[in-house]
Design an enzyme around this catalytic site. Structure first.
Site, PDB file in Angstrom:
ATOM      1  N   PHE A 132      -7.914   9.782   8.461  1.00  0.00           N
ATOM      2  CA  PHE A 132      -7.513  10.204   7.107  1.00  0.00           C
ATOM      3  C   PHE A 132      -8.712  10.044   6.171  1.00  0.00           C
ATOM      4  O   PHE A 132      -9.761   9.525   6.560  1.00  0.00           O
ATOM      5  CB  PHE A 132      -6.330   9.367   6.614  1.00  0.00           C
ATOM      6  CG  PHE A 132      -6.645   7.917   6.370  1.00  0.00           C
ATOM      7  CD1 PHE A 132      -6.716   7.023   7.429  1.00  0.00           C
ATOM      8  CD2 PHE A 132      -6.894   7.451   5.083  1.00  0.00           C
ATOM      9  CE1 PHE A 132      -7.018   5.682   7.201  1.00  0.00           C
ATOM     10  CE2 PHE A 132      -7.185   6.110   4.844  1.00  0.00           C
ATOM     11  CZ  PHE A 132      -7.255   5.228   5.918  1.00  0.00           C
ATOM     12  N   GLY A 133      -8.523  10.494   4.949  1.00  0.00           N
ATOM     13  CA  GLY A 133      -9.533  10.294   3.900  1.00  0.00           C
ATOM     14  C   GLY A 133     -10.895  10.847   4.293  1.00  0.00           C
ATOM     15  O   GLY A 133     -11.045  12.010   4.671  1.00  0.00           O
TER      16      GLY A 133
ATOM     17  N   HIS B  57     -14.443  -0.697   9.570  1.00  0.00           N
ATOM     18  CA  HIS B  57     -14.486  -1.610   8.427  1.00  0.00           C
ATOM     19  C   HIS B  57     -13.161  -2.368   8.299  1.00  0.00           C
ATOM     20  O   HIS B  57     -13.132  -3.571   8.058  1.00  0.00           O
ATOM     21  CB  HIS B  57     -14.769  -0.789   7.167  1.00  0.00           C
ATOM     22  CG  HIS B  57     -13.842   0.384   6.978  1.00  0.00           C
ATOM     23  ND1 HIS B  57     -13.491   1.239   8.011  1.00  0.00           N
ATOM     24  CD2 HIS B  57     -13.137   0.811   5.901  1.00  0.00           C
ATOM     25  CE1 HIS B  57     -12.652   2.147   7.563  1.00  0.00           C
ATOM     26  NE2 HIS B  57     -12.416   1.909   6.287  1.00  0.00           N
TER      27      HIS B  57
ATOM     28  N   ASP C  65     -12.637  10.114   6.880  1.00  0.00           N
ATOM     29  CA  ASP C  65     -12.915  10.032   8.325  1.00  0.00           C
ATOM     30  C   ASP C  65     -13.619  11.266   8.897  1.00  0.00           C
ATOM     31  O   ASP C  65     -14.549  11.113   9.699  1.00  0.00           O
ATOM     32  CB  ASP C  65     -11.624   9.748   9.110  1.00  0.00           C
ATOM     33  CG  ASP C  65     -11.198   8.287   9.006  1.00  0.00           C
ATOM     34  OD1 ASP C  65     -12.020   7.455   8.570  1.00  0.00           O
ATOM     35  OD2 ASP C  65     -10.051   7.980   9.365  1.00  0.00           O
TER      36      ASP C  65
ATOM     37  N   ASP D  96      -8.288  -2.668  -0.259  1.00  0.00           N
ATOM     38  CA  ASP D  96      -9.021  -1.716  -1.074  1.00  0.00           C
ATOM     39  C   ASP D  96     -10.265  -1.297  -0.304  1.00  0.00           C
ATOM     40  O   ASP D  96     -11.047  -2.143   0.139  1.00  0.00           O
ATOM     41  CB  ASP D  96      -9.393  -2.308  -2.438  1.00  0.00           C
ATOM     42  CG  ASP D  96      -9.736  -1.189  -3.406  1.00  0.00           C
ATOM     43  OD1 ASP D  96      -8.941  -0.230  -3.518  1.00  0.00           O
ATOM     44  OD2 ASP D  96     -10.809  -1.241  -4.037  1.00  0.00           O
TER      45      ASP D  96
ATOM     46  N   THR E 255       0.851  -1.197   0.000  1.00  0.00           N
ATOM     47  CA  THR E 255       0.000   0.000   0.000  1.00  0.00           C
ATOM     48  C   THR E 255       0.880   1.238   0.000  1.00  0.00           C
ATOM     49  O   THR E 255       1.987   1.211   0.543  1.00  0.00           O
ATOM     50  CB  THR E 255      -0.932   0.036   1.234  1.00  0.00           C
ATOM     51  OG1 THR E 255      -1.668   1.273   1.229  1.00  0.00           O
ATOM     52  CG2 THR E 255      -0.193  -0.059   2.552  1.00  0.00           C
TER      53      THR E 255
HETATM   54  P1  ITT Z   1      -3.517   2.115  -1.564  1.00  0.00           P
HETATM   55  O1  ITT Z   1      -4.442   1.808  -2.735  1.00  0.00           O
HETATM   56  O2  ITT Z   1      -2.101   2.398  -1.949  1.00  0.00           O
HETATM   57  O3  ITT Z   1      -3.629   1.084  -0.473  1.00  0.00           O
HETATM   58  P2  ITT Z   1      -5.306   4.422  -1.194  1.00  0.00           P
HETATM   59  O4  ITT Z   1      -5.311   5.518  -0.178  1.00  0.00           O
HETATM   60  O5  ITT Z   1      -5.330   4.801  -2.650  1.00  0.00           O
HETATM   61  O6  ITT Z   1      -4.026   3.489  -0.868  1.00  0.00           O
HETATM   62  P3  ITT Z   1      -7.908   3.093  -1.424  1.00  0.00           P
HETATM   63  O7  ITT Z   1      -7.956   3.094  -2.907  1.00  0.00           O
HETATM   64  O8  ITT Z   1      -8.299   1.840  -0.716  1.00  0.00           O
HETATM   65  O9  ITT Z   1      -6.459   3.437  -0.861  1.00  0.00           O
HETATM   66  O10 ITT Z   1      -8.740   4.259  -0.788  1.00  0.00           O
HETATM   67  C1  ITT Z   1      -9.855   4.823  -1.401  1.00  0.00           C
HETATM   68  C2  ITT Z   1     -10.155   6.147  -0.758  1.00  0.00           C
HETATM   69  O11 ITT Z   1     -10.816   5.896   0.480  1.00  0.00           O
HETATM   70  C3  ITT Z   1      -8.928   7.004  -0.453  1.00  0.00           C
HETATM   71  O12 ITT Z   1      -9.261   8.356  -0.738  1.00  0.00           O
HETATM   72  C4  ITT Z   1      -8.713   6.820   1.038  1.00  0.00           C
HETATM   73  O13 ITT Z   1      -8.174   7.980   1.646  1.00  0.00           O
HETATM   74  C5  ITT Z   1     -10.137   6.552   1.525  1.00  0.00           C
HETATM   75  N1  ITT Z   1     -10.126   5.657   2.679  1.00  0.00           N
HETATM   76  C6  ITT Z   1      -9.584   4.408   2.742  1.00  0.00           C
HETATM   77  N2  ITT Z   1      -9.688   3.903   3.980  1.00  0.00           N
HETATM   78  C7  ITT Z   1     -10.318   4.853   4.731  1.00  0.00           C
HETATM   79  C8  ITT Z   1     -10.686   4.964   6.070  1.00  0.00           C
HETATM   80  O14 ITT Z   1     -10.411   4.004   6.940  1.00  0.00           O
HETATM   81  N3  ITT Z   1     -11.308   6.066   6.471  1.00  0.00           N
HETATM   82  C9  ITT Z   1     -11.589   7.062   5.610  1.00  0.00           C
HETATM   83  N4  ITT Z   1     -11.236   7.076   4.338  1.00  0.00           N
HETATM   84  C10 ITT Z   1     -10.605   5.973   3.890  1.00  0.00           C
END
Ligand code: ITT
Length: 186
Positions: free
Chosen positions: A142-143, A168, A145, A66, A8
């Site tokens: 992050f993301g 999740h 959240d 993912d 990742t």
């Molecule tokens: P990798 O594919 O390199 O693992 P990524 O950040 O691109 O990293 P994803 O495609 O799985 O990972 O993530 C999809 C989106 O969802 C991305 O914008 C993340 O920041 C967000 N995301 C993933 N897990 C999350 C979480 O636990 N809480 C909030 N947002 C999340």
């Protein structure tokens, strides 16, 4: 400790996975070689393909993760396109898109893919139901959240230990760890 390479580019996923898996005797080592992310309809297919691709490229067992956010009123959008939407739209504009929408049910989903070189992958999924907050709250996590709320608190307002008890990712990783220990893979 049982060691597993986690492919990742996202350091937050590594921190969360370590918090969840290390008490279960699994040590996580990050590799950010990346993998082609299929533009697929489902997280399972993406994790399945990514795990197989990375295991064969690195020639060792790997796990991938993912994840995505699924908003009920938007037909599950952005779902598998969550990374793209986070980059192009972001939380603030996503909230604008939701303005005036009173039904705000959403879920975060995580699919862990695991594979050994030359073998078929396994996938383990976890989901937490919640809703889209009215405003961005909290600067932890992050993301998505800070806009994803469970029982009135956003994941952005929760320290890792709180998020890791209900998330999740926790649910998917616990399934994965259970499978590892009940199969011959531990
Ligand atoms: P990798 O594919 O390199 O693992 P990524 O950040 O691109 O990293 P994803 O495609 O799985 O990972 O993530 C999809 C989106 O969802 C991305 O914008 C993340 O920041 C967000 N995301 C993933 N897990 C999350 C979480 O636990 N809480 C909030 N947002 C999340």
């Amino acid at each position: 400790m049982r060691k597993i390479i986690f492919v990742t580019g996202n350091p937050h996923k590594i921190i969360e996975a370590r918090g969840i898996l290390s008490p279960l005797g699994i040590e996580i080592v990050q590799n950010n070689c990346g993998y082609p992310e299929l533009q697929e309809d489902g997280l399972e297919a993406i994790a399945n393909f990514g795990a197989k691709w990375a295991a064969n490229k690195l020639n060792c067992e790997v796990m991938v993760d993912d994840s995505g956010i699924f908003i009920e009123e938007l037909g599950g959008f952005p779902g598998p396109y969550s990374a793209y939407v986070a980059k192009t739209l972001g939380n603030e504009r996503l909230l604008k898109l939701m303005e005036g929408i009173s039904s705000r049910n959403a879920s975060l989903k995580c699919v862990i893919g695991y594979c050994r070189p030359g073998e078929e992958p396994g996938v383990f999924s976890g989901e937490v139901k919640g809703n889209i907050a009215k405003t961005i709250r909290g600067n932890l996590g992050f993301g998505y959240d800070p806009i994803f709320e469970v029982n009135g608190t956003t994941f952005g307002e929760m320290v890792d230990e709180q998020k890791n008890r209900i998330s999740h990712r926790y649910r998917a990783l616990v399934k994965f760890a259970g499978w590892l220990s009940f199969s011959n893979h531990f």
